[in-house]
Design a protein around this motif. Structure first.
Motif, short mmCIF file in Angstrom:
data_model
loop_
_atom_site.label_atom_id
_atom_site.label_comp_id
_atom_site.label_asym_id
_atom_site.label_seq_id
_atom_site.Cartn_x
_atom_site.Cartn_y
_atom_site.Cartn_z
N GLY A 49 0.83 -1.21 0.00
CA GLY A 49 0.00 0.00 0.00
C GLY A 49 0.85 1.24 0.00
O GLY A 49 2.09 1.18 0.06
N HIS A 61 -3.66 -4.99 0.47
CA HIS A 61 -3.30 -3.61 0.16
C HIS A 61 -3.98 -2.69 1.17
O HIS A 61 -5.21 -2.57 1.20
CB HIS A 61 -3.74 -3.23 -1.26
CG HIS A 61 -3.38 -1.84 -1.66
ND1 HIS A 61 -2.28 -1.55 -2.45
CD2 HIS A 61 -3.94 -0.64 -1.36
CE1 HIS A 61 -2.20 -0.24 -2.63
NE2 HIS A 61 -3.19 0.33 -1.97
N VAL A 107 -4.76 0.84 2.18
CA VAL A 107 -4.82 2.16 1.53
C VAL A 107 -4.22 3.23 2.44
O VAL A 107 -4.47 3.26 3.65
CB VAL A 107 -6.28 2.52 1.17
CG1 VAL A 107 -6.37 3.93 0.59
CG2 VAL A 107 -6.84 1.49 0.20
N ASP A 145 -0.01 5.13 -3.91
CA ASP A 145 -0.91 4.07 -3.44
C ASP A 145 -1.64 3.43 -4.61
O ASP A 145 -1.74 2.20 -4.70
CB ASP A 145 -1.90 4.67 -2.45
CG ASP A 145 -2.79 3.62 -1.80
OD1 ASP A 145 -2.43 3.15 -0.71
OD2 ASP A 145 -3.84 3.28 -2.40
N ARG A 146 -2.14 4.25 -5.52
CA ARG A 146 -2.90 3.73 -6.65
C ARG A 146 -2.01 2.98 -7.64
O ARG A 146 -2.42 1.97 -8.21
CB ARG A 146 -3.64 4.89 -7.33
CG ARG A 146 -4.75 5.45 -6.44
CD ARG A 146 -5.40 6.68 -7.00
NE ARG A 146 -6.47 7.15 -6.11
CZ ARG A 146 -7.12 8.29 -6.26
NH1 ARG A 146 -6.82 9.11 -7.27
NH2 ARG A 146 -8.07 8.64 -5.40
N ARG A 167 -1.25 -0.36 -6.02
CA ARG A 167 -2.43 -1.23 -6.11
C ARG A 167 -2.56 -1.83 -7.51
O ARG A 167 -2.84 -3.02 -7.66
CB ARG A 167 -3.67 -0.41 -5.75
CG ARG A 167 -4.93 -1.22 -5.58
CD ARG A 167 -5.98 -0.42 -4.84
NE ARG A 167 -6.44 0.74 -5.57
CZ ARG A 167 -6.47 1.99 -5.11
NH1 ARG A 167 -6.02 2.26 -3.89
NH2 ARG A 167 -6.93 2.98 -5.84
N VAL A 198 -8.26 -5.32 -0.65
CA VAL A 198 -8.00 -3.90 -0.47
C VAL A 198 -8.72 -3.44 0.80
O VAL A 198 -9.94 -3.56 0.90
CB VAL A 198 -8.48 -3.07 -1.68
CG1 VAL A 198 -8.21 -1.59 -1.44
CG2 VAL A 198 -7.77 -3.54 -2.95
#
Length: 388
Positions: A20, A143, A145, A174-175, A178, A189
């Motif tokens: 994450g 993951h 966040v 983070d994105r 992911r 998630v």
């Protein structure tokens, strides 16, 4: 107690990735999981975040001023990561007891820090595929966040001197992280829709389910019948496509009418193919169903294949995996048996008293939600039975 894997000659070893963006709670989560699992009889070792090890021992951001250092550093991180994990795994296996390896980040995290061209070149020179790094090494990927996305007031880097990201940079990272792990068969998630303690408890409950410990979570997925296979060109999200072969085995434990086992081969579609092999055992105890999964080698898969249940079809599916609004989805498109049947699986966790909340993708043609009674019609275990 966790059941012995295979024929009972080995103790189970579970490997989990926690990843994450910055300030997602990985360090605290690993500490919580370690204590929880040790108290229940597991040997637990945590594999530290390799980049932090390097940064806290002299590697500074100034290093990146040298041309090409981003690739050199990520190569070095990957070298240490794989070696450290493999070494710890040998230690845990030698103990011969049920064990869990908790990894603070993993090999696919490096993809978030490199361009696609640099990343692909790095893997090509190593002679490995993303499937090798993502799918074949870990039982599940969690993951967490970043707090910068949904819990902004709690975003801080004070506890990690190796990080320097602004909240905006943390969300972007983070994105990208992911997206790097998207495609793992068991990706969870954990967002910031609840307070941090609840976020940790969700993680503990999911891990309990995966290792075969009692938990108040009962539902692993919500299922929906699709009218037809979707056209992936209409997808508004990234996705991965896999070919799956599921083979049910002759039941060894005749004392448990509800017990069954199957092996599964999951192959990545595209130019750079890679397969992961897995053994799943399902038992029922005290009114609950316990499912344990173990990654196996191709040789073990072929050996188990010879014990397949000839009264069942080999189930073959195309699977389309994606994330939509921080929730994991997989579409199972049956090739054999029941060719053309399409089932959407939404990965959710809930108790018997709860109705799972699922925000369904707007680009799918959903006919209806499947109920427990539909398992006898649309469940792969039921569909596999050969009717004479």
């Amino acid at each position: 107690m966790v059941e012995s894997e295979g024929q009972g000659t080995k103790a189970p070893l579970f490997k989990f990735i926690l990843t994450g963006g910055p300030c997602g709670g990985k360090t605290t989560a690993i500490a919580r999981l370690s204590s929880f699992l040790r108290e229940r009889g597991f040997e637990v070792i945590a594999c530290a975040e390799v980049y932090t090890i390097l940064a806290s021992n002299g590697m500074s951001l100034d290093f990146y001023s040298t041309e090409g250092m981003d690739t050199v550093i990520q190569n070095s991180v990957l070298d240490v990561q794989l070696s450290l994990e493999d070494s710890i795994e040998k230690v845990l296996k030698a103990r011969g007891k049920p064990a869990v390896l908790l990894c603070d980040r993993g090999p696919m995290d490096g993809k978030a820090y490199l361009s696609d061209e640099k990343w692909n070149n790095m893997l090509e020179k190593r002679g490995v595929t993303e499937a090798d790094l993502r799918d074949t090494r870990y039982n599940a990927c969690f993951h967490l966040v970043t707090a910068a996305d949904g819990a902004e007031a709690f975003y801080t880097l004070d506890n990690n001197q190796a990080r320097s990201e602004t909240p905006e940079q943390a969300i972007d990272l983070d994105r990208r992280t992911r997206k790097s792990w998207l495609g793992h068969a068991h990706m969870y998630v954990l967002d910031n829709s609840s307070d941090f303690e609840s976020k940790l408890q969700r993680l503990v409950n999911i891990v309990s389910k995966l290792v075969g410990l009692p938990t108040n979570l009962s539902k692993r997925s919500a299922k929906y019948l699709l009218r037809q296979r979707p056209n992936t060109t209409s997808f508004s999200v990234d996705f991965h496509i896999f070919e799956v072969e599921k083979v049910y085995l002759v039941v060894q434990n005749n004392d448990d009418d509800g017990a069954y086992s199957f092996i599964r081969k999951r192959t990545t579609n595209g130019e750079k193919k890679g397969s992961i092999h897995q053994l799943t055992d399902v038992i029922r105890r005290d009114g609950q169903e316990f499912e344990t999964k173990r990654i196996i080698s191709a040789r073990e898969y072929n050996a188990s294949y010879r014990s397949r249940d000839l009264s069942r079809h080999i189930v073959r599916q195309e699977r389309i995996s994606f994330l939509y609004k921080l929730q994991s989805f997989t579409i199972h498109v049956y090739q054999t048996p029941s060719r053309g049947t399409c089932i959407l699986h939404a990965q959710v966790e809930s108790t018997d008293d709860e109705t799972p909340v699922v925000e369904l993708p707007d680009f799918l043609d959903i006919e209806r939600r499947l109920k427990q009674d539909d398992e006898s019609t649309y469940g792969s275990c039921a569909l596999s039975v050969i009717h004479k």
